[in-house]
Design an enzyme around this catalytic site. Structure first.
Site, PDB file in Angstrom:
ATOM      1  N   CYS A 262       0.850  -1.187   0.000  1.00 38.50           N
ATOM      2  CA  CYS A 262       0.000   0.000   0.000  1.00 38.50           C
ATOM      3  C   CYS A 262       0.887   1.238   0.000  1.00 38.50           C
ATOM      4  CB  CYS A 262      -0.967  -0.012   1.176  1.00 38.50           C
ATOM      5  SG  CYS A 262      -0.226   0.430   2.720  1.00 38.50           S
TER       6      CYS A 262
ATOM      7  N   ARG B 216     -11.752   7.813   4.496  1.00 37.53           N
ATOM      8  CA  ARG B 216     -11.532   6.490   5.096  1.00 37.53           C
ATOM      9  C   ARG B 216     -11.438   6.600   6.618  1.00 37.53           C
ATOM     10  NH1 ARG B 216      -7.092   2.856   2.242  1.00 37.53           N
ATOM     11  NH2 ARG B 216      -7.914   1.565   3.900  1.00 37.53           N
TER      12      ARG B 216
END
Ligand code: EPZ
Length: 422
Positions: free
Chosen positions: A116, A397
């Protein structure tokens, strides 16, 4: 893709309420798979990561409802044991269903998360923990195939891992016999998970320490649990007060969860005190002062506030240093802050040297991950002129209605909704 537009320079003043911690809710949602009875979580933030975890649970056959800030999960009809690539690659915490699935159903097929933006982030320590519990692990087609009933054993984490500790904990609560997790992560979110598991009937000693002892039980039952406040959200708003020279009451926030951060902010010139369930944060009238931080596991300075405090350091008098010890690639915000006029030099891949400047100037910037986005918003609040933060889905998020909360305290900030982009 939405953007955020900020006209910097307004001093913040007012009250902001922090919600339950995202990083506590996600494992608690995974833990709901451990029982067929209902798990009710209170003070849950409205975030895209929570919606992704909801999709994972629904894919497995659980019923999930979210009303107000109450999340209800019932996993009495689990008919699938797979967490698919589409969801795990979107959100790494989906991988945490591995432990509970193995504990209750003795099988799981969970996609490997992949890398990521902040680093490679392997899951080797999660898999080591499962193998220590006697679970057979195979990797096939990008998926982890796990099978077997967990058997109590010693799990020694050579390096601490938050998610690995949570997965090990959830895998061992229904195991045969006793499990010891040595060098466990002791982040408040791990502690919250352990406390909730105890309310569900688990037998866990050493909660809050790095040595957890779990005596397996036959069955867990339902629970109603209020999630601990989000310490990262609280710290982000404390920095917002500091960077705008303002003052904020941050409701539902606990100083004991952010002591290390408060210590550093104090050195930089912010006063932070606990008043009932509020933190009162006030910037001093003098210029901010430089300081040095190095990220560490709890109770050290959290990596999740590294980007935000760097935004503050950009305007402090003198030279600050930031050393990132947890992730190998968590400086993506540096070049964006430099575009706003910051003077930051990277030394190797782990250290940033920040020379304070008198003023930042608004610019178009690109968010690369959740906390980097927050840092750019903070910088924008203090910068001269207009800042546009692109790719704001990262912010969604982990921050519930951030722009509304900041606007209610005097910030000139708005979300620009856009259909097509990049
Ligand atoms: C949790 O991630 C948090 N995520 C992260 O918050 C947080 O930054 C991190 O803990 C550290 O505090 C959630 O709670 C959802 P780790 P996690 O396992 O569990 C390496 C945010 O901004 N590692 O403690 O994935 C890993 O690559 C997010 O809210 C292995 O090498 O973190 C990292 O360098 C981002 N092998 C270090 O350990 C493994 O098997 C610490 O990771 C596991 C981890």
């Amino acid at each position: 893709m939405d953007k955020i537009r900020i006209i910097g320079g307004n001093t913040l003043s007012g009250r902001i309420r922090v919600k339950g911690a995202k990083n506590a809710v996600l494992p608690l949602m995974a833990a709901s798979l451990l029982t067929e009875e209902e798990v009710i979580l209170h003070d849950v933030p409205n975030l895209s990561d929570i919606r992704t975890m909801t999709k994972v649970l629904e894919h497995l056959g659980a019923q999930v409802s979210f009303e107000g800030d109450t999340l209800r999960i019932k996993a009495n009809n689990i008919n699938c044991f797979e967490a698919p690539y589409e969801l795990v690659s979107k959100m790494r915490a989906s991988f945490w269903v591995l432990g509970p699935l193995v504990a209750r159903f003795h099988q799981a097929r969970v996609s490997l998360p992949g890398g990521c933006a902040i680093g490679t982030r392997p899951v080797d320590r999660h898999l080591y923990a499962m193998e220590q519990l006697g679970i057979k692990i195979d990797i096939e087609g990008g998926y982890v195939l796990a099978s077997g009933k967990p058997q109590g054993n010693k799990i020694y984490f050579q390096i601490k891992t938050v998610g690995g500790t949570m997965n090990a904990l959830m895998a061992s609560v229904l195991a045969n016999g006793t499990t010891e997790i040595i060098n466990a992560a002791a982040e408040p979110e791990v502690t919250d998970l352990a406390k909730c598991l105890v309310k569900m009937g688990a037998n866990i000693d050493g909660i809050g320490t790095s040595h957890l002892i779990i005596n397996g039980v036959e069955k867990l039952h339902g629970v109603s649990h209020t999630v601990i406040p989000d310490r990262i959200e609280a710290a982000t708003y404390a920095i917002a007060a500091g960077i705008t020279g303002g003052q904020l009451y941050i409701e539902n926030a606990r100083l004991d969860l952010i002591e290390n951060i408060a210590f550093s902010l104090n050195l930089m010139g912010l006063n932070i005190s606990q008043k009932n369930d509020c933190l009162f944060v006030k910037a001093s009238s003098n210029r901010l002062k430089a300081t040095d931080i190095a990220t560490e596991e709890f109770p050290g300075f959290p990596t999740d506030v590294q980007a935000q405090i760097m935004a503050l350091m950009c305007l402090a008098e003198g030279t600050s240093t930031v050393t990132e010890n947890i992730f190998e690639n968590r400086f993506m915000h540096v070049q964006e802050l430099v575009r706003m006029g910051a003077d930051i030099r990277l030394q190797g891949s782990r250290t940033a040297i920040i020379k304070g400047v008198d003023q930042l100037s608004g610019a178009q910037v690109m968010a690369s991950d959740l906390r980097a986005s927050a840092a750019l918003v903070l910088a924008g609040l203090a910068a001269k002129g207009e800042t546009i933060v692109n790719r704001i889905y990262h912010l969604d998020r982990g921050y519930d209605h951030m722009e509304e909360k900041l606007r209610s305290c005097g910030a000139n900030i708005e979300r620009i909704k856009e259909k097509i982009d990049e």
